[in-house]
Write a protein that holds these residues in place. Structure first.
Motif, PDB file in Angstrom:
ATOM      1  N   PRO A 506       7.532 -17.687 -11.959  1.00 54.45           N
ATOM      2  CA  PRO A 506       7.383 -16.222 -12.058  1.00 54.45           C
ATOM      3  C   PRO A 506       6.000 -15.713 -11.656  1.00 54.45           C
ATOM      4  CG  PRO A 506       7.401 -17.245 -14.245  1.00 54.45           C
ATOM      5  CD  PRO A 506       7.777 -18.314 -13.273  1.00 54.45           C
ATOM      6  N   VAL A 507       4.963 -16.564 -11.733  1.00 54.68           N
ATOM      7  CA  VAL A 507       3.610 -16.080 -11.432  1.00 54.68           C
ATOM      8  C   VAL A 507       3.411 -15.792  -9.956  1.00 54.68           C
ATOM      9  CG1 VAL A 507       2.575 -17.242 -13.404  1.00 54.68           C
ATOM     10  CG2 VAL A 507       2.775 -18.459 -11.237  1.00 54.68           C
ATOM     11  N   TYR A 508       4.328 -16.207  -9.100  1.00 51.93           N
ATOM     12  CA  TYR A 508       4.190 -15.928  -7.672  1.00 51.93           C
ATOM     13  C   TYR A 508       4.615 -14.498  -7.337  1.00 51.93           C
ATOM     14  CZ  TYR A 508       3.147 -20.772  -6.535  1.00 51.93           C
ATOM     15  OH  TYR A 508       2.539 -21.997  -6.440  1.00 51.93           O
ATOM     16  N   PHE A 509       5.041 -13.743  -8.330  1.00 57.21           N
ATOM     17  CA  PHE A 509       5.494 -12.368  -8.096  1.00 57.21           C
ATOM     18  C   PHE A 509       4.532 -11.425  -8.803  1.00 57.21           C
ATOM     19  CE2 PHE A 509       9.011 -15.268  -7.860  1.00 57.21           C
ATOM     20  CZ  PHE A 509       9.643 -14.902  -6.670  1.00 57.21           C
ATOM     21  N   THR A 510       4.035 -10.452  -8.060  1.00 56.87           N
ATOM     22  CA  THR A 510       2.913  -9.613  -8.512  1.00 56.87           C
ATOM     23  C   THR A 510       3.195  -8.912  -9.835  1.00 56.87           C
ATOM     24  OG1 THR A 510       3.783  -7.799  -7.158  1.00 56.87           O
ATOM     25  CG2 THR A 510       2.110  -9.214  -6.173  1.00 56.87           C
ATOM     26  N   ALA A 611       8.555  -0.572  -4.157  1.00 58.26           N
ATOM     27  CA  ALA A 611       7.598   0.096  -3.266  1.00 58.26           C
ATOM     28  C   ALA A 611       6.941   1.294  -3.936  1.00 58.26           C
ATOM     29  CB  ALA A 611       8.302   0.532  -1.986  1.00 58.26           C
ATOM     30  N   SER A 612       7.666   1.963  -4.829  1.00 64.67           N
ATOM     31  CA  SER A 612       7.120   3.168  -5.460  1.00 64.67           C
ATOM     32  C   SER A 612       5.928   2.854  -6.357  1.00 64.67           C
ATOM     33  CB  SER A 612       8.205   3.871  -6.282  1.00 64.67           C
ATOM     34  OG  SER A 612       8.634   3.040  -7.362  1.00 64.67           O
ATOM     35  N   ARG A 613       5.825   1.599  -6.808  1.00 66.83           N
ATOM     36  CA  ARG A 613       4.715   1.226  -7.678  1.00 66.83           C
ATOM     37  C   ARG A 613       3.373   1.219  -6.934  1.00 66.83           C
ATOM     38  NH1 ARG A 613       6.256  -1.668 -12.456  1.00 66.83           N
ATOM     39  NH2 ARG A 613       8.534  -1.780 -12.685  1.00 66.83           N
ATOM     40  N   SER A 614       3.449   1.084  -5.598  1.00 64.92           N
ATOM     41  CA  SER A 614       2.201   0.972  -4.828  1.00 64.92           C
ATOM     42  C   SER A 614       1.761   2.292  -4.203  1.00 64.92           C
ATOM     43  CB  SER A 614       2.387  -0.072  -3.711  1.00 64.92           C
ATOM     44  OG  SER A 614       3.438   0.316  -2.832  1.00 64.92           O
ATOM     45  N   LEU A 615       2.425   3.403  -4.576  1.00 66.28           N
ATOM     46  CA  LEU A 615       2.023   4.697  -4.017  1.00 66.28           C
ATOM     47  C   LEU A 615       0.640   5.088  -4.537  1.00 66.28           C
ATOM     48  CD1 LEU A 615       5.339   6.770  -4.276  1.00 66.28           C
ATOM     49  CD2 LEU A 615       4.180   6.078  -2.173  1.00 66.28           C
ATOM     50  N   ALA A 625       8.871  10.595   1.165  1.00 74.04           N
ATOM     51  CA  ALA A 625       8.547   9.880   2.396  1.00 74.04           C
ATOM     52  C   ALA A 625       8.773   8.375   2.223  1.00 74.04           C
ATOM     53  CB  ALA A 625       7.094  10.157   2.796  1.00 74.04           C
ATOM     54  N   ARG A 626       8.403   7.830   1.075  1.00 73.50           N
ATOM     55  CA  ARG A 626       8.598   6.400   0.839  1.00 73.50           C
ATOM     56  C   ARG A 626      10.099   6.062   0.769  1.00 73.50           C
ATOM     57  NH1 ARG A 626       5.149   2.389  -0.864  1.00 73.50           N
ATOM     58  NH2 ARG A 626       3.685   3.723   0.283  1.00 73.50           N
ATOM     59  N   ILE A 627      10.888   6.907   0.128  1.00 77.30           N
ATOM     60  CA  ILE A 627      12.342   6.670   0.045  1.00 77.30           C
ATOM     61  C   ILE A 627      12.962   6.695   1.430  1.00 77.30           C
ATOM     62  CG2 ILE A 627      14.536   7.641  -0.774  1.00 77.30           C
ATOM     63  CD1 ILE A 627      13.033   8.636  -3.257  1.00 77.30           C
ATOM     64  N   ASP A 628      12.610   7.716   2.208  1.00 77.18           N
ATOM     65  CA  ASP A 628      13.169   7.830   3.567  1.00 77.18           C
ATOM     66  C   ASP A 628      12.779   6.632   4.420  1.00 77.18           C
ATOM     67  OD1 ASP A 628      14.360  10.228   2.974  1.00 77.18           O
ATOM     68  OD2 ASP A 628      12.709  11.462   3.739  1.00 77.18           O
ATOM     69  N   LEU A 658      15.021  10.344  -5.535  1.00 79.76           N
ATOM     70  CA  LEU A 658      13.864  11.230  -5.562  1.00 79.76           C
ATOM     71  C   LEU A 658      13.717  11.884  -6.938  1.00 79.76           C
ATOM     72  CD1 LEU A 658      11.539  12.755  -4.194  1.00 79.76           C
ATOM     73  CD2 LEU A 658      13.223  14.436  -3.381  1.00 79.76           C
ATOM     74  N   GLU A 659      14.809  12.437  -7.465  1.00 78.14           N
ATOM     75  CA  GLU A 659      14.746  13.111  -8.759  1.00 78.14           C
ATOM     76  C   GLU A 659      14.398  12.126  -9.883  1.00 78.14           C
ATOM     77  OE1 GLU A 659      14.860  16.347  -9.246  1.00 78.14           O
ATOM     78  OE2 GLU A 659      15.040  16.557  -7.061  1.00 78.14           O
ATOM     79  N   ARG A 660      14.978  10.932  -9.821  1.00 81.33           N
ATOM     80  CA  ARG A 660      14.710   9.945 -10.868  1.00 81.33           C
ATOM     81  C   ARG A 660      13.259   9.478 -10.832  1.00 81.33           C
ATOM     82  NH1 ARG A 660      15.672   8.840 -15.712  1.00 81.33           N
ATOM     83  NH2 ARG A 660      17.840   9.389 -15.287  1.00 81.33           N
ATOM     84  N   LEU A 661      12.714   9.205  -9.638  1.00 82.18           N
ATOM     85  CA  LEU A 661      11.326   8.746  -9.526  1.00 82.18           C
ATOM     86  C   LEU A 661      10.345   9.850  -9.909  1.00 82.18           C
ATOM     87  CD1 LEU A 661      11.472   6.588  -6.257  1.00 82.18           C
ATOM     88  CD2 LEU A 661      11.273   5.792  -8.616  1.00 82.18           C
ATOM     89  N   LYS A 662      10.687  11.091  -9.585  1.00 82.65           N
ATOM     90  CA  LYS A 662       9.831  12.206 -10.003  1.00 82.65           C
ATOM     91  C   LYS A 662       9.771  12.280 -11.525  1.00 82.65           C
ATOM     92  CE  LYS A 662      10.736  16.147  -8.061  1.00 82.65           C
ATOM     93  NZ  LYS A 662      11.542  17.227  -7.444  1.00 82.65           N
TER      94      LYS A 662
END
Length: 675
Positions: A506-510, A611-615, A625-628, A658-662
């Protein structure tokens, strides 16, 4: 495709043959009638001459009367009588020499003659006659029968006692005792069981079974006329004659052909339903076998019950078919299959219209009550609603037809109660079918999605970051699934298990690396790092199979990356070594691309959540933009080519994400400090 169609057609053909093979062969009387109810058809006249048969109870009562009044047969046998009388003659002369008076000897002569003339039978036979309350018997002498009162027949004991008791006053008992009269008494009436049984059977066989005749063209009943006992007897006799005439090998073959064509046509309708609306079921041997087995087993049970009168047909839990099919498939398929099944079963039911009404409504109640199945208690509620539906409909129909509470068959309530108990075993049947056909029920999905299961608990302890990521993915994907008509419960459960392969290193995953921890990828080459990441797919499949997870859940593991590329390592390698040839296979996941809505949704939700974690900042524009970018990239790479999603579905999914991540990354207000 053509071969599959032929095999599916042959399966339907075989099912129809098996149903017809076990079906009753008697001709089906076209009218339904009940004593005390109005005739619902037009004028009925006698199609031919036929007898008006007595009721079975009436015939049995007449037979009982014949048996009670029957006079058994005894056969006269004077062989022992002659021997004993000859012995008496010899003994008589000896008694005379001993001084016994002539008066005593003459009395004994007369008494023996009268006793033998009346008849002497065995004590056991006489006792049997008395137990059966026989008053008279028939005595066969030279093929001639003479009726005698049983009271006049003696046993050896009673014959001796009669001689003693009826002796005149001048004949002393002690002198009679000296004569040893009992030694000269023998049985001359022998019970003849064979003749008695033969004559009794002959009388029973010749008992008239009818009460008159109905002539051809004679009026029987007309529409609206109440069926009284006499009309009912005539109609019942006409039905008996009709069904008797349907016998014979040739007629049975004709009936078989008619039944086969009819049932095959009904099953073909079911096949066309699948081929038109659910082609996946029609071309899947497993699914088609499941549906045909449901229809076949139910029809065979109902036919056996009716044919051999084993159980009342309403005891059979017909509603278990829509329950099982609804759990594994959808409401429309469950109801359609149920209707096809009960239509076939109604061909052998005693009251087809009543049967169709009750079973059809039961099926409708099932698909409505199990619209959203997530708990075992819903199966209990569904079974109870079905039982109440049966009871209410039956009582309503009985009152409509009988117009009286007194004519309601209350035994039906008992049958519905037994039906309810049998329906409760549907949970066990669901479990068995899951193991046989590899299906997965909503109940199993709910149980697997419990985060306290051993595997998920281990994931939360050994790879907490991955566990949190899986929870977020399950929320994203299940919410989108509800909007596009996918199985939300299935994707919610699949999302929780899709990354269990990360338990291997598991440590190989950020997401599992803590602050201050050295990144293990720093000691590996880019290719080696890519292989470490890629390995979690194969390891996840191995672990899932070892833990016995259902195939539908395991499918999410190799498809959540599909044949995608680990672009982070691949792009880094290309940038770092622009002139070195690189094999894309070294950076490609070995999975399969999604082929269902659920697996496609998970692929999108997994990539977007990570991907949303690295915004750098969480604004509407940056999240959109990230979702698209991610979804459009997956479409461009061909990862979603096999998924049954439309452009409209893609747009809806993007909006939900989009709505859920917002909501997840919204900015909170800062609370003021107390000065």
């Amino acid at each position: 495709m053509k071969k599959t169609t032929v095999i599916s057609f042959l399966c339907v053909l075989l099912t129809a043959f098996l149903i017809v093979f076990f079906a009753p062969r008697e001709g089906k009387f076209r009218y339904q009638f009940h004593e005390g109810k109005p005739w619902q058809y037009g004028l009925l006249t006698a199609p031919h001459d036929f007898p008006v048969y007595k009721e079975a109870s009436e015939i049995e009562a007449a037979k009982d009367s014949i048996r009670k009044k029957f006079e058994p047969y005894f056969r006269f046998n004077d062989d022992d009588e002659r021997v004993r009388l000859e012995e008496w003659s010899f003994h008589k002369s000896m008694l005379a020499e001993q001084g016994i008076s002539t008066v005593v000897l003459d009395y004994i002569d007369r008494s023996l003659t009268n006793i033998y003339r009346a008849g002497i039978a065995s004590t056991a036979d006489l006792d049997d006659m008395k137990k059966e309350n026989r008053q008279r018997i028939n005595v066969l002498t030279n093929s001639m029968a003479e009726v005698r009162n049983l009271a006049t027949i003696h046993s050896v004991k009673t014959a001796y006692q009669t001689i003693i008791d009826k002796a005149p006053a001048h004949v002393k008992n002690d002198r009679l005792a000296e004569c040893n009269i009992n030694e000269f008494l023998a049985e001359n009436l022998i019970y003849d069981p064979e003749t008695s049984a033969k004559i009794l059977d002959d009388r029973l066989q010749h008992l008239p079974l009818s009460n008159g005749m109905v002539q051809e063209g004679e009026r029987i009943v007309d529409r609206g006329e109440v069926i009284d006992a006499h009309i009912y007897s005539i109609l019942r006799s006409l039905k008996t004659v009709y069904e008797a005439k349907s016998g014979g090998t040739q007629r049975h073959n004709i009936i078989f052909i008619g039944q086969f064509i009819l049932i095959f046509a009904i099953l073909i309708c079911l096949g066309f339903y699948f081929k038109t609306f659910y082609r996946k079921i029609f071309y899947s041997y497993k699914d088609l076998a499941f549906f045909l087995l449901c229809v076949l087993s139910t029809c065979l049970l109902s036919e056996i019950c009716v044919k051999y009168s084993l159980l009342n047909i309403y005891i059979l839990p017909f509603a278990i078919i829509p329950i099982v099919i609804r759990i594994f498939f959808d409401s429309h398929t469950a109801l359609f299959t149920h209707l096809v099944t009960v239509i076939i079963c109604s061909l052998t039911a005693l009251f087809p219209y009543e049967f169709l009404l009750l079973q059809s409504m039961a099926g409708i109640v099932v698909v409505i009550s199990l619209k959203d199945l997530s708990q075992r208690s819903q199966l209990f509620g569904c079974s109870l609603l079905v039982a109440l539906t049966y009871a209410i409909l039956y009582l309503s129909l009985a009152l409509f037809q009988e117009s009286s509470f007194g004519k309601i068959n209350w035994d039906m309530m008992l049958y519905f109660g037994i039906n309810f108990i049998l329906l409760m075993f549907s949970y066990v049947l669901i479990y068995i079918l899951e193991k046989i056909f590899g299906y997965i029920s909503p109940i199993t999905l709910v149980e697997l999605s419990n985060i306290n299961t051993p595997l998920l608990k281990r994931l939360s302890e050994e790879a907490p970051g991955t566990f949190q990521h899986s929870l977020q993915v399950s929320i994203l994907a299940s919410e989108a699934a509800q909007k596009v008509g996918a199985n939300a419960q299935l994707i919610r459960t699949g999302a929780l298990y899709h990354d269990i392969g990360k338990l291997y290193n598991p440590v190989y995953f950020t997401e599992n690396q803590q602050n201050g921890m050295e990144n293990p990828h720093n000691k590996l080459s880019l290719k080696e790092s890519a292989q470490k990441i890629i390995a979690h797919v194969a390891e996840g499949v191995k672990l899932a199979e070892k833990e016995g997870l259902p195939k539908d859940i395991i499918e999410f593991i190799p498809t959540h990356h599909g044949k995608g590329i680990t672009k982070s390592f691949y792009n880094s390698f290309r940038n770092e070594f622009p002139n070195v040839p690189v094999s894309v296979e070294d950076f490609t996941y070995p999975g399969t691309n999604p082929s269902t809505k659920e697996t496609a949704l998970l692929m999108m939700a997994d990539s977007i959540e990570a991907a949303s974690r690295s915004l750098p900042e969480y604004t509407d524009e940056s999240i959109k933009a990230r979702i698209d970018k991610i979804i459009d990239s997956q479409i461009a790479d061909g990862l979603l080519n096999n998924a049954p999603l439309t452009f409209k579905d893609i747009g809806v999914i993007k909006s939900v994400f989009l709505e859920r991540l917002k909501t997840i990354y919204h900015t909170r207000i800062s609370y003021p400090e107390l000065k």
